[in-house]
Motif scaffolding. Sequence first.
Motif, PDB file in Angstrom:
ATOM      1  N   HIS A   7       0.831  -1.207   0.000  1.00 44.31           N
ATOM      2  CA  HIS A   7       0.000   0.000   0.000  1.00 44.31           C
ATOM      3  C   HIS A   7       0.873   1.267   0.000  1.00 44.31           C
ATOM      4  O   HIS A   7       0.601   2.212  -0.742  1.00 44.31           O
ATOM      5  CB  HIS A   7      -0.931  -0.007   1.214  1.00 44.31           C
ATOM      6  N   ASP A   8       1.918   1.281   0.801  1.00 45.53           N
ATOM      7  CA  ASP A   8       2.799   2.449   0.870  1.00 45.53           C
ATOM      8  C   ASP A   8       3.564   2.663  -0.438  1.00 45.53           C
ATOM      9  O   ASP A   8       3.805   3.800  -0.841  1.00 45.53           O
ATOM     10  CB  ASP A   8       3.783   2.314   2.029  1.00 45.53           C
ATOM     11  N   LYS A  58      -5.987   1.801  -2.979  1.00 45.33           N
ATOM     12  CA  LYS A  58      -6.251   0.392  -2.685  1.00 45.33           C
ATOM     13  C   LYS A  58      -5.272  -0.443  -3.507  1.00 45.33           C
ATOM     14  O   LYS A  58      -4.944  -0.099  -4.638  1.00 45.33           O
ATOM     15  CB  LYS A  58      -7.688  -0.006  -3.055  1.00 45.33           C
ATOM     16  N   CYS A  59      -4.826  -1.538  -2.931  1.00 40.65           N
ATOM     17  CA  CYS A  59      -3.883  -2.406  -3.646  1.00 40.65           C
ATOM     18  C   CYS A  59      -4.562  -3.096  -4.827  1.00 40.65           C
ATOM     19  O   CYS A  59      -3.984  -3.220  -5.896  1.00 40.65           O
ATOM     20  CB  CYS A  59      -3.303  -3.454  -2.695  1.00 40.65           C
ATOM     21  N   SER A  60      -5.799  -3.539  -4.628  1.00 41.92           N
ATOM     22  CA  SER A  60      -6.560  -4.172  -5.699  1.00 41.92           C
ATOM     23  C   SER A  60      -7.807  -3.341  -5.979  1.00 41.92           C
ATOM     24  O   SER A  60      -8.109  -2.393  -5.260  1.00 41.92           O
ATOM     25  CB  SER A  60      -6.944  -5.599  -5.308  1.00 41.92           C
ATOM     26  N   CYS A  87      -6.091   2.486  -7.920  1.00 44.81           N
ATOM     27  CA  CYS A  87      -5.828   1.049  -7.781  1.00 44.81           C
ATOM     28  C   CYS A  87      -4.354   0.827  -8.097  1.00 44.81           C
ATOM     29  O   CYS A  87      -3.921   0.996  -9.240  1.00 44.81           O
ATOM     30  CB  CYS A  87      -6.702   0.248  -8.730  1.00 44.81           C
ATOM     31  N   GLY A  88      -3.587   0.454  -7.086  1.00 50.47           N
ATOM     32  CA  GLY A  88      -2.154   0.280  -7.257  1.00 50.47           C
ATOM     33  C   GLY A  88      -1.785  -0.858  -8.185  1.00 50.47           C
ATOM     34  O   GLY A  88      -0.840  -0.752  -8.964  1.00 50.47           O
ATOM     35  N   GLU A  89      -2.534  -1.946  -8.111  1.00 49.89           N
ATOM     36  CA  GLU A  89      -2.248  -3.132  -8.921  1.00 49.89           C
ATOM     37  C   GLU A  89      -2.287  -2.823 -10.414  1.00 49.89           C
ATOM     38  O   GLU A  89      -1.426  -3.244 -11.172  1.00 49.89           O
ATOM     39  CB  GLU A  89      -3.288  -4.202  -8.580  1.00 49.89           C
TER      40      GLU A  89
END
Length: 99
Positions: A7-8, A58-60, A87-89
């Motif tokens: 997340h970071d 959000k990661c996903s 969305c990081g992913e």
Amino acid sequence: MITRIKHDIYLYDLCEKVKSDYDSLSTNVRLYSKRGRVLAEIDLLAVRENACDVYEVKCSYRIIKAKKQLLRIKRLMPNVTNLYFFCGESGLLKEVEME
């Protein structure tokens, strides 16, 4: 050596993406009640002149949860101009409509 959680890392990536658009960026901003209880945490608070934008990372792809959090922040801070989901992913950045 400090290990950063996913997340970071995604939050840092987002900051790098948008930093040229704003005068200042603040991460992990907590909103407190009068009694000192944490009501919400803003992943990224971005300020440009008189505009204040909030980003939820959000990661996903969990836009429903992000939208719920962003709308809560909007109720607590009515002066917020825009709300965004990142969305990081996938690297997707999407504006969230205010209701």
